[in-house]
Scaffold this active site. Structure first.
Site, PDB file in Angstrom:
ATOM      1  N   ALA A 281       0.631  -1.299  -0.143  1.00  0.00           N
ATOM      2  CA  ALA A 281       0.081  -0.100   0.041  1.00  0.00           C
ATOM      3  C   ALA A 281       0.875   1.175  -0.051  1.00  0.00           C
ATOM      4  CB  ALA A 281      -0.893  -0.127   1.150  1.00  0.00           C
TER       5      ALA A 281
ATOM      6  N   ASP B 272      -3.977  -2.369   3.650  1.00  0.00           N
ATOM      7  CA  ASP B 272      -4.256  -1.776   2.445  1.00  0.00           C
ATOM      8  C   ASP B 272      -5.272  -0.640   2.580  1.00  0.00           C
ATOM      9  OD1 ASP B 272      -2.988  -4.528   1.703  1.00  0.00           O
ATOM     10  OD2 ASP B 272      -2.579  -3.121  -0.002  1.00  0.00           O
TER      11      ASP B 272
ATOM     12  N   ASN C 161      -6.488  -6.243   4.332  1.00  0.00           N
ATOM     13  CA  ASN C 161      -4.939  -6.673   4.242  1.00  0.00           C
ATOM     14  C   ASN C 161      -5.026  -8.059   2.967  1.00  0.00           C
ATOM     15  OD1 ASN C 161      -2.211  -5.863   4.491  1.00  0.00           O
ATOM     16  ND2 ASN C 161      -2.130  -8.018   5.665  1.00  0.00           N
TER      17      ASN C 161
HETATM   18  O1  MRU Z   1      -0.898  -7.505  -3.350  1.00  0.00           O
HETATM   19  P1  MRU Z   1       0.084  -6.774  -2.742  1.00  0.00           P
HETATM   20  O2  MRU Z   1       1.232  -7.606  -2.427  1.00  0.00           O
HETATM   21  O3  MRU Z   1       0.219  -5.185  -2.908  1.00  0.00           O
HETATM   22  O4  MRU Z   1      -0.615  -6.912  -1.109  1.00  0.00           O
HETATM   23  C1  MRU Z   1       0.248  -6.185  -0.245  1.00  0.00           C
HETATM   24  C2  MRU Z   1      -0.434  -6.368   1.423  1.00  0.00           C
HETATM   25  O5  MRU Z   1      -1.325  -7.004   1.390  1.00  0.00           O
HETATM   26  C3  MRU Z   1       0.639  -5.730   2.359  1.00  0.00           C
HETATM   27  O6  MRU Z   1       0.274  -6.449   3.697  1.00  0.00           O
HETATM   28  C4  MRU Z   1       0.019  -4.177   2.582  1.00  0.00           C
HETATM   29  O7  MRU Z   1       0.009  -3.565   1.321  1.00  0.00           O
HETATM   30  C5  MRU Z   1       0.663  -3.662   3.775  1.00  0.00           C
HETATM   31  S1  MRU Z   1       1.906  -2.989   2.885  1.00  0.00           S
HETATM   32  C6  MRU Z   1       3.105  -2.042   4.321  1.00  0.00           C
END
Ligand code: MRU
Length: 365
Positions: A48, A237, A247
């Protein structure tokens, strides 16, 4: 050592191509907004906070191609670039906050020349990036106080340097605890279907000399019961006004397991991951991705090629299951509507205009 996930290099945005990890550390230079849009869509850059930074610089890539001196036309052009980037991925609200910020800045400055407005936008993108570096370290410091010597921690997906500018949210807590001299062990869930836990978190923690053990997602309950887990840290997220948290898919399952096994469950996320206009997690748009991500494993078909698949990339953990949310301002214990609102007030959180991050506004909590 932090990982430098994103860097503006003159006229292009250099990112680590995360789809190549852990076997290759490859950098990708995005020279135009379409290349960056594609990199976001295909998870070459992901997580995110990193998506917020990438989106801000995506606007800069987009406006580089604008020719002409009419500011009104330019502002409309900025809007179109933002609209385009907004179609890349729907769940992480950081991306949308960054775009709202860039668009709003352009709209607020119609008196400037096109060149001056381009400079203002560039400086804003740089600020969004630099704030992430400071904010992640502040979250790390707050969260590290929860980590005691000898603890066993657990995490899912990748909420590390690779998901932010360089330091991470959930993994940032671990880096801060390590810097404070604490010894601890981490179980990382591999995180099917795209294995961010195995490919990215295991790589990042190992590289930083943190004692990490990789497990499959379906081993979490048994590890909690038989090995003992003291605390769970995850990223987020999007967090709604009542503390419900989207998340990576599997986080909700982990939170339920944590409650059953009496393991404190902490979310680590900056102000830019809160969506205070959204009342509850039920309103969060959940990205659904290609069926082939589930039918395949490491590039090989592992299911009937035409079997039906459901592939949501995120789930929502109800706030009741969350022990606390670690933010750059402090920890919101047992998050619910009132405590989340108090974070919004003391942080000066705004959905339409970013207020500069000030470390010492620690009124909450
Ligand atoms: O699909 P992604 O890899 O973008 O998903 C990321 C996540 O779910 C992370 O845990 C979230 O973005 C937090 S990042 C600090």
């Amino acid at each position: 050592m932090p990982v430098e996930t994103i860097r503006w290099s003159g006229h292009s945005l250099r990112i680590i191509d995360q789809t190549q990890l852990p076997t290759k550390l490859v950098y990708l230079d995005c020279h135009d907004v379409d290349a960056l849009w594609h990199a976001i869509k295909t998870l070459k850059v992901r997580g995110a906070p990193a998506l917020g930074i990438a989106a801000a610089f995506g606007v800069i890539l987009g406006v580089q191609t604008f020719k002409g001196g009419d500011t009104a036309v330019f502002i409309r052009f900025v809007g179109k670039v933002c609209d385009h980037l907004a179609t890349s991925r729907p769940t992480a609200v950081n991306l949308f906050h960054a775009l709202t910020q860039m668009r709003g800045l352009a709209e607020k400055n119609p008196h400037l020349s096109v060149d001056a407005l381009k400079a203002v936008l560039f400086s804003e993108a740089l600020t969004i990036y630099e704030e992430d570096l400071a904010v992640c370290r502040a979250m790390g410091d707050h969260g590290a106080k929860l980590v005691k010597n000898g603890m066993t921690l657990m995490t899912v997906c990748n909420a590390g340097g690779l998901a932010t500018g360089d330091f991470g949210t959930a993994l940032g807590v671990m880096y801060a605890a390590q810097a404070a001299g604490k010894k601890f062990k981490v179980y990382a869930l591999e995180t099917r279907p795209l294995l961010q836990g195995a490919r990215l978190t295991a790589w990042e923690l190992q590289k930083n000399k943190i004692d990490v053990t990789l497990i499959c997602d379906n081993m979490a309950a048994s590890v909690m019961k038989n090995k003992g887990v003291d605390m769970i840290f995850t990223g987020a997220d999007r967090i709604t006004a009542n503390g419900d948290t989207a998340n990576k898919i599997g986080t909700y399952m982990l939170a339920i397991l944590a409650r059953y096994h009496k393991v404190p469950f902490y979310v680590v996320a900056p102000r830019t991951t809160f969506d205070l206009k959204m009342k509850t997690g039920a309103c969060i748009p959940i990205e659904e991705r290609s069926a082939d991500e589930v039918r395949n494993f490491a590039g090989r078909l592992t299911a009937p090629k035409d079997v039906a698949v459901f592939n949501p990339a995120f789930d929502v953990t109800p706030h009741e299951l969350i022990s606390g949310i670690v933010t750059e301002y402090g920890i919101i214990r047992r998050p619910e509507r009132a405590s989340v609102a108090s974070l919004g007030r003391s942080a000066g959180h705004s959905q339409t205009g970013r207020k500069p991050y000030k470390k010492n506004i620690l009124k909450v909590l």
